[in-house]
Write an enzyme that holds these catalytic residues in place. Structure first.
Site, PDB file in Angstrom:
ATOM      1  N   GLY A  90       0.821  -1.204   0.000  1.00 38.01           N
ATOM      2  CA  GLY A  90       0.000   0.000   0.000  1.00 38.01           C
ATOM      3  C   GLY A  90       0.853   1.252   0.000  1.00 38.01           C
ATOM      4  CB  CYS A  91       0.164   4.658   1.234  1.00 41.73           C
ATOM      5  SG  CYS A  91       1.020   6.214   1.529  1.00 41.73           S
ATOM      6  CG  PHE A  92       5.728   5.000  -0.928  1.00 40.53           C
ATOM      7  CD1 PHE A  92       5.131   6.204  -0.595  1.00 40.53           C
ATOM      8  CD2 PHE A  92       6.247   4.877  -2.219  1.00 40.53           C
ATOM      9  CE1 PHE A  92       5.048   7.257  -1.495  1.00 40.53           C
ATOM     10  CE2 PHE A  92       6.170   5.914  -3.129  1.00 40.53           C
ATOM     11  CZ  PHE A  92       5.564   7.106  -2.770  1.00 40.53           C
ATOM     12  CD1 TRP A  93       4.392   8.780   1.859  1.00 39.88           C
ATOM     13  CD2 TRP A  93       2.363   9.468   2.537  1.00 39.88           C
ATOM     14  NE1 TRP A  93       3.993   9.801   1.038  1.00 39.88           N
ATOM     15  CE2 TRP A  93       2.763  10.243   1.420  1.00 39.88           C
ATOM     16  CE3 TRP A  93       1.127   9.711   3.119  1.00 39.88           C
ATOM     17  CZ2 TRP A  93       1.953  11.264   0.901  1.00 39.88           C
ATOM     18  CZ3 TRP A  93       0.322  10.723   2.601  1.00 39.88           C
ATOM     19  CH2 TRP A  93       0.743  11.482   1.512  1.00 39.88           C
TER      20      TRP A  93
ATOM     21  CE1 TYR B  68      -4.027   7.196   2.927  1.00 43.25           C
ATOM     22  CE2 TYR B  68      -1.929   6.900   4.049  1.00 43.25           C
ATOM     23  CZ  TYR B  68      -2.925   6.421   3.229  1.00 43.25           C
ATOM     24  OH  TYR B  68      -2.818   5.152   2.714  1.00 43.25           O
TER      25      TYR B  68
END
Length: 222
Positions: free
Chosen positions: A45-48, A191
């Site tokens: 998913g989102c790499f953050w 987020y």
């Protein structure tokens, strides 16, 4: 783009509480003999958030957000976000196997960093660029990844089958500088608060011996 829409929505709902994250799963039954700094690549998913989790893991030397798979010419955020380039948002982890094993990293990846049963999505983010993926860097890592997924599926640790893909030869391209250290630099981003800080809390709660309070950050020039 999906995470930016969610951030706007969450900014209008200040009372919304983050969801509980993570589950404790069995450790990998075997062990890889590795010496000296090693590289691992995970996409979830989102790499953050994935980067943030590994930056808070003891034994990790560095964690870099980027794009796994696809071609170099389309490894840019706006292009990858269309979902048709073959890339996955990923994190390249450099680690010291004397402090944290590849098996340990896989366990954290599956239990804390993402939900390996979601196909081509994670939370609010939808598309193949958010797929669950392991890119083994050695034959030993490939064998371990396939074996561990088999172990977890047979034990029915998750309510559904693991859909994590294994792509042995997928290249890795570092993401833009503004994506690096994002969780550490923007801890109050809506987020991050909703989707990613619960992952850090889960890492600390489920694997206290592996948790480092001060993340290991990439040096950035801008």
């Amino acid at each position: 783009m999906k995470r930016l829409i969610l951030a706007l929505a969450l900014s209008l709902l200040p009372g919304l509480a983050p969801a509980e994250e993570g589950r404790e799963i069995p450790a990998y039954a075997s062990h890889i003999a590795e010496t000296g700094p090693q590289t691992a690549v995970f996409a979830g998913g989102c790499f953050w958030g994935v980067q943030g989790v590994f930056q808070h893991t003891k034994g990790v030397i560095s964690a870099t957000s980027g794009y796994a798979g696809g071609a170099a010419g389309t490894a840019q955020y706006e292009r990858v976000s269309r979902g048709d380039t073959g890339h996955a948002e990923a994190v390249q982890v450099i680690y010291d196997p004397a402090q944290v094993s590849y098996g340990d990293l896989m366990r954290i990846f599956f239990s804390v960093a993402h939900d390996p049963t979601e196909l081509n999505r994670q939370g609010p983010d939808v598309g193949p660029q958010y797929r669950s993926l392991i890119v083994p860097q050695t034959a030993q890592q490939e064998k371990a990844a396939r074996s561990y997924i088999g172990e977890l599926n047979r034990a029915r640790v998750f309510p559904a089958a693991i859909v994590t893909q294994i792509e042995e030869d997928a290249p890795f391209y570092p993401a833009e500088a503004y994506h690096q250290n994002f969780l550490a630099r923007h801890p109050m981003h809506p987020y991050i608060v909703q989707e990613d800080l619960p992952k850090i809390d889960a890492l600390k709660r489920l694997f206290p011996a592996a948790f480092r309070a001060d993340p290991v950050l990439l040096p950035l020039t801008n």
